[in-house]
Design an enzyme around this catalytic site. Sequence first.
Site, PDB file in Angstrom:
ATOM      1  N   GLU A  42       0.825  -1.203   0.000  1.00  0.00           N
ATOM      2  CA  GLU A  42       0.000   0.000   0.000  1.00  0.00           C
ATOM      3  C   GLU A  42       0.865   1.261   0.000  1.00  0.00           C
ATOM      4  O   GLU A  42       1.820   1.381   0.764  1.00  0.00           O
ATOM      5  CB  GLU A  42      -0.896  -0.007   1.242  1.00  0.00           C
ATOM      6  CG  GLU A  42      -1.829   1.186   1.358  1.00  0.00           C
ATOM      7  CD  GLU A  42      -2.615   1.194   2.666  1.00  0.00           C
ATOM      8  OE1 GLU A  42      -3.661   1.846   2.714  1.00  0.00           O
ATOM      9  OE2 GLU A  42      -2.166   0.544   3.638  1.00  0.00           O
ATOM     10  N   LYS A 115     -10.450   2.803  -1.604  1.00  0.00           N
ATOM     11  CA  LYS A 115     -10.541   2.110  -0.318  1.00  0.00           C
ATOM     12  C   LYS A 115     -11.846   2.445   0.395  1.00  0.00           C
ATOM     13  O   LYS A 115     -12.181   3.618   0.599  1.00  0.00           O
ATOM     14  CB  LYS A 115      -9.339   2.507   0.543  1.00  0.00           C
ATOM     15  CG  LYS A 115      -9.191   1.766   1.863  1.00  0.00           C
ATOM     16  CD  LYS A 115      -7.866   2.159   2.494  1.00  0.00           C
ATOM     17  CE  LYS A 115      -7.603   1.460   3.803  1.00  0.00           C
ATOM     18  NZ  LYS A 115      -6.262   1.796   4.339  1.00  0.00           N
ATOM     19  N   CYS A 152      -5.671  -2.677   2.615  1.00  0.00           N
ATOM     20  CA  CYS A 152      -5.307  -2.651   4.037  1.00  0.00           C
ATOM     21  C   CYS A 152      -6.510  -2.842   4.965  1.00  0.00           C
ATOM     22  O   CYS A 152      -6.988  -3.958   5.125  1.00  0.00           O
ATOM     23  CB  CYS A 152      -4.533  -1.381   4.357  1.00  0.00           C
ATOM     24  SG  CYS A 152      -3.559  -1.520   5.888  1.00  0.00           S
TER      25      CYS A 152
END
Length: 290
Positions: A42, A115, A152
């Site tokens: 990431e 995200k 993540c």
Amino acid sequence: MQVTVAATQFACTPNPAENLDRAEALVREAAGRGAQVVLLQELFETPYFCKDHLATHFDLAHPMPDNRVVRRFQALAQELEVALPLSVFERAGHAYYNSLAMIDADGSVLGVYRKSHIPEGPGYHEKFYFSPGDTGFKVWNTRYGTLGVGICWDQWFPEAARCMALMGADLLLYPTAIGSEPQDASIDSRDHWQRCMQGHAAANVTPLVASNRVGVERGEKYEMTFYGSSFIADGTGGKVAEADRLSEAVLTATFDFDLLRIQRTSWGVFRDRRPDLYGPIFTLDGRGDG
């Protein structure tokens, strides 16, 4: 279809050019070892800047249609004929996203995922920088199968993995930046982190790749140690390759996606689902009664 996948990990420096060169070198190494899908960690262009609340870090973001990092790795993906999910800090008008461009093996960008789950805690101040993603979960039909990617904190939510599996993912990928908890040095989340994703692989009978960073990074207030431990899990959740906590690494594993599709069907976890009973999952308080 036999597909070789790769996880990578490395330590990021304050010099973006060095980080991009290092990332390219690892992609080349993975491709040289036969990898057709290569996952980088990431936000690898820079150190993990979310350690602090600093408005100057917004200057690190770039618009997606003409992102220089994406352009560079498009050329690399085309040269090496690898699919390359690429994590970048995206600016879109007045909004900022923690985003991923899915680059196929011909260098084309198949789409962008933003995200969905944005954390907020000591050393992980992502809500200061990122708006919640508005793309929904995504899967892409690449040259090497259908790939689903979360970023993540997304990896802690089984709903995300299940949605991608239902949408046809042959492989789940999670670029990551996780390590120590600066408010409490006694917390070590490494095993919890791995087991959570191993559960996603097992529950969905779908292999999974997680790539994390390593190294010590210092912010204005916090010092964080990223614990690496990138890994690849098979469709039962078992780890088939794993890096250590400290070292730069390239991991590879090969899966038969056609065989895995048969196993998913025969195991019955999708056949026996009961969406009519899952109302509580659509609410925050679990009441599920509207």
